[in-house]
Scaffold this motif. Structure first.
Motif, PDB file in Angstrom:
ATOM      1  N   THR A 154      17.812  38.660  15.422  1.00  0.00           N
ATOM      2  CA  THR A 154      17.045  40.150  15.941  1.00  0.00           C
ATOM      3  C   THR A 154      17.730  39.649  17.551  1.00  0.00           C
ATOM      4  O   THR A 154      18.644  38.765  17.405  1.00  0.00           O
ATOM      5  CB  THR A 154      15.721  40.315  15.450  1.00  0.00           C
ATOM      6  N   THR A 155      17.499  41.022  18.402  1.00  0.00           N
ATOM      7  CA  THR A 155      18.066  40.570  19.689  1.00  0.00           C
ATOM      8  C   THR A 155      17.279  40.052  20.874  1.00  0.00           C
ATOM      9  O   THR A 155      17.582  40.225  21.969  1.00  0.00           O
ATOM     10  CB  THR A 155      18.460  41.966  20.277  1.00  0.00           C
ATOM     11  N   SER A 156      16.140  40.288  20.809  1.00  0.00           N
ATOM     12  CA  SER A 156      14.803  39.965  21.166  1.00  0.00           C
ATOM     13  C   SER A 156      13.461  39.375  20.770  1.00  0.00           C
ATOM     14  O   SER A 156      13.125  38.917  19.486  1.00  0.00           O
ATOM     15  CB  SER A 156      14.385  41.274  21.969  1.00  0.00           C
ATOM     16  N   GLY A 157      12.392  38.436  21.679  1.00  0.00           N
ATOM     17  CA  GLY A 157      11.254  38.336  21.147  1.00  0.00           C
ATOM     18  C   GLY A 157      10.475  39.181  20.473  1.00  0.00           C
ATOM     19  O   GLY A 157       9.396  39.315  19.159  1.00  0.00           O
ATOM     20  N   THR A 158      10.155  40.601  21.281  1.00  0.00           N
ATOM     21  CA  THR A 158       9.292  42.266  20.247  1.00  0.00           C
ATOM     22  C   THR A 158       9.392  42.733  19.373  1.00  0.00           C
ATOM     23  O   THR A 158       8.911  42.704  18.205  1.00  0.00           O
ATOM     24  CB  THR A 158       9.775  43.024  21.468  1.00  0.00           C
ATOM     25  N   GLU A 159      11.402  42.122  18.942  1.00  0.00           N
ATOM     26  CA  GLU A 159      12.099  42.516  17.857  1.00  0.00           C
ATOM     27  C   GLU A 159      12.009  41.492  16.268  1.00  0.00           C
ATOM     28  O   GLU A 159      11.012  42.045  15.509  1.00  0.00           O
ATOM     29  CB  GLU A 159      13.595  42.420  17.956  1.00  0.00           C
ATOM     30  N   ALA A 160      11.668  40.395  17.205  1.00  0.00           N
ATOM     31  CA  ALA A 160      11.410  39.312  16.208  1.00  0.00           C
ATOM     32  C   ALA A 160      10.315  39.865  15.472  1.00  0.00           C
ATOM     33  O   ALA A 160       9.515  38.981  13.999  1.00  0.00           O
ATOM     34  CB  ALA A 160      11.506  38.258  16.090  1.00  0.00           C
ATOM     35  N   ASN A 161       9.296  39.554  16.647  1.00  0.00           N
ATOM     36  CA  ASN A 161       7.524  39.852  16.295  1.00  0.00           C
ATOM     37  C   ASN A 161       7.489  41.020  15.234  1.00  0.00           C
ATOM     38  O   ASN A 161       6.810  40.257  14.304  1.00  0.00           O
ATOM     39  CB  ASN A 161       6.618  39.757  16.902  1.00  0.00           C
ATOM     40  N   ASP A 162       7.952  42.385  15.795  1.00  0.00           N
ATOM     41  CA  ASP A 162       7.703  43.091  14.479  1.00  0.00           C
ATOM     42  C   ASP A 162       8.177  43.023  13.360  1.00  0.00           C
ATOM     43  O   ASP A 162       8.165  43.558  12.695  1.00  0.00           O
ATOM     44  CB  ASP A 162       8.967  44.066  15.285  1.00  0.00           C
ATOM     45  N   THR A 163       9.513  42.033  13.278  1.00  0.00           N
ATOM     46  CA  THR A 163      10.027  41.686  11.750  1.00  0.00           C
ATOM     47  C   THR A 163       9.174  40.842  10.784  1.00  0.00           C
ATOM     48  O   THR A 163       8.419  40.978   9.629  1.00  0.00           O
ATOM     49  CB  THR A 163      11.719  41.246  11.812  1.00  0.00           C
ATOM     50  N   ALA A 164       8.289  40.214  11.845  1.00  0.00           N
ATOM     51  CA  ALA A 164       7.719  39.404  11.111  1.00  0.00           C
ATOM     52  C   ALA A 164       6.442  39.844  10.515  1.00  0.00           C
ATOM     53  O   ALA A 164       5.921  39.495   9.334  1.00  0.00           O
ATOM     54  CB  ALA A 164       6.146  38.026  12.256  1.00  0.00           C
ATOM     55  N   LEU A 165       5.836  41.194  11.832  1.00  0.00           N
ATOM     56  CA  LEU A 165       4.557  41.445  11.340  1.00  0.00           C
ATOM     57  C   LEU A 165       5.481  42.709   9.785  1.00  0.00           C
ATOM     58  O   LEU A 165       4.200  42.959   8.751  1.00  0.00           O
ATOM     59  CB  LEU A 165       4.416  43.400  12.339  1.00  0.00           C
ATOM     60  N   LEU A 166       6.299  42.979   9.974  1.00  0.00           N
ATOM     61  CA  LEU A 166       6.659  44.007   8.681  1.00  0.00           C
ATOM     62  C   LEU A 166       6.722  43.006   7.295  1.00  0.00           C
ATOM     63  O   LEU A 166       6.337  43.143   6.467  1.00  0.00           O
ATOM     64  CB  LEU A 166       7.700  43.913   8.326  1.00  0.00           C
ATOM     65  N   LEU A 167       7.386  41.734   7.325  1.00  0.00           N
ATOM     66  CA  LEU A 167       7.171  40.562   6.496  1.00  0.00           C
ATOM     67  C   LEU A 167       5.968  40.361   6.064  1.00  0.00           C
ATOM     68  O   LEU A 167       5.216  40.582   4.712  1.00  0.00           O
ATOM     69  CB  LEU A 167       8.225  39.372   6.780  1.00  0.00           C
ATOM     70  N   ALA A 168       5.012  39.993   6.744  1.00  0.00           N
ATOM     71  CA  ALA A 168       3.978  39.296   6.622  1.00  0.00           C
ATOM     72  C   ALA A 168       2.824  40.473   6.335  1.00  0.00           C
ATOM     73  O   ALA A 168       1.713  40.179   4.638  1.00  0.00           O
ATOM     74  CB  ALA A 168       2.577  39.258   7.982  1.00  0.00           C
TER      75      ALA A 168
END
Length: 428
Positions: A106-120
């Motif tokens: 991703t382009t940032s930590g925010t977007e990374a955590n957003d993606t992790a929440l989507l996956l979970a």
């Protein structure tokens, strides 16, 4: 010139876009562990662009890699094969400790955590998330919705149901007086009680060391104990390594490894330091979790060639020069020096941290009451002395944050500690 730029800033940018210092600073260039402002003043940088300048400013290996990649191709999106992205993903998958790992950039930590929440939530078919009190996970709608720090939560609305767990702050709260073992046991009991009152959550997301929260951390082993409870119920563990990753804590390459008795997390997020200033974030997860999405997805800018080239060069430098070991050695000296200073400053409640991730909590002397005005005054005094540091904390932003580039040497650590000593002793 700076006043003119400040006026232009205020005319076109949001009021909530925070600036440090009564007279905000324009940084024009940097080298090593130092930066210069528009007036030519030099500063020792102990905050590194909020922990993003992980190795050094203007690191030749990184600037060379970026320049060479820019001369070939800068960007193509994930719709095409991308050699630098594959190469960096291979390195991170291997370093993560997660079996059969897959990596999404991703382009940032925010977007990374957003993606992790989507996956979970997709994998578990649940929109309930466990998060830690005093936590911070980013600026997006979902990340704000799970942030356990009121100073960074502008809305109570969220696409997720969030339940907050004890344990992220060792020296405050109802369990602060307990021994480490008793503290962990009480937090586990609290988690078990919480789970008895809700439908099964998708995941627990936790920073091994809370960054914006003021570099607070639980006793080693807390998340391993949580992991036992979570695994029995199929609940995923997301380790937010945006600030703790890449050896910054010195003792471990990843923050989760201090709690690794029961294996690695199911999902891990990263960002900040890996790009040394370039915009890189990402998620690592077991293949069955990463591959659970049943719709198309791409990333326009995540994994773009120029940032991946920077990340590869930066990671190579970090490993080849054992910057994790340097963080352990130099960080250990720095934290002991700061503790010796703090022992004679009544306003310092605690000096905490590990490696080159150090928090200095400022309170009104003799109390646990936060003192953000004094913390801000120390920040200003440090700048006057030629040192840039950060601030944070879940109690009215009264913690100073010290997180220099991992190549910091002993002489620079001593110089920075001396400036901080003068700044702390300037407290009325």
């Amino acid at each position: 010139m700076t006043n003119d730029l400040l006026g232009r800033h205020r005319a076109v940018l949001p009021d909530w876009l925070a600036l440090y210092y009564e007279e905000p600073l324009e940084i024009t260039h940097g080298e090593g562990r130092h930066v210069w402002d528009a007036q030519g003043n030099r500063y020792l940088d102990f905050f590194g662009g909020i922990l993003t300048t992980m190795t050094a400013h203007a690191l030749p290996e990184v600037t060379k890699a970026v320049s060479e990649q820019a001369g070939r191709i800068i960007h193509s999106s994930t719709l095409y094969l991308n050699r630098p992205m594959v190469e960096l993903a291979e390195r991170i998958a291997q370093l993560s400790g997660i079996p059969d790992a897959r990596v999404f950039f991703t382009t940032s930590g925010t977007e990374a955590n957003d993606t992790a929440l989507l996956l979970a939530t997709a994998y578990r078919r649940s929109n309930t998330i466990l998060a830690m009190r005093n936590s911070y996970h980013g600026r997006s709608f979902s990340a704000v919705g799970i942030t356990g720090n009121s100073g960074w939560s502008p809305t109570s609305l969220s696409p997720l149901q969030t339940l907050y767990v004890h344990g992220g702050v060792r020296t405050r709260g109802p369990f602060a007086s307990l021994s480490d073992d008793a503290f962990i046991a009480a937090c586990v009991d609290d988690l078990l009680d919480l789970l008895g009152h809700t439908r099964p959550p998708a995941a627990l997301i936790a920073e091994p060391v809370q960054g914006v929260g003021g570099f607070t951390a639980p006793p080693d082993g807390l998340y391993a104990a949580f992991r036992e409870v979570l695994r029995e119920r199929g609940i995923l563990w997301i380790a937010d390594e945006v600030q703790t990753g890449w050896g910054r804590t010195g003792e471990h390459f990843w923050g989760w490894q201090a709690h690794g008795r029961n294996g690695p997390p199911d999902i891990m997020t990263f960002a900040k330091g890996i790009g040394n200033g370039m915009s890189i974030g990402g998620v690592v997860a077991r293949s069955e979790i990463m591959n659970c999405l049943d719709s198309n997805s791409i990333s326009t800018f995540g994994g773009t060639q120029i940032t991946m080239a920077a990340g590869l060069a930066n990671l190579n430098y970090l490993l080849e020069h054992d910057l994790q070991g340097n963080a352990r050695r130099v960080g250990g000296l720095l934290i002991e020096r700061l503790r010796a200073v703090a022992a004679h400053v009544p306003a310092v409640r605690e000096v905490r941290g590990r490696g080159l991730m150090i928090g200095i909590e400022i309170t009104k002397p003799g109390t646990d009451e936060a003192d953000p005005r004094t913390a801000a005054a120390v920040l200003e005094a440090a700048r006057e002395g030629g040192l840039l540091i950060g601030k944070g904390g879940g109690h009215d932003t009264s913690a100073l944050r010290v997180a220099p580039p991992l190549s910091l040497n002993v002489a620079e650590a001593e110089e920075g500690a001396a400036i901080l000593e003068n700044a702390l002793r300037s407290i009325p």
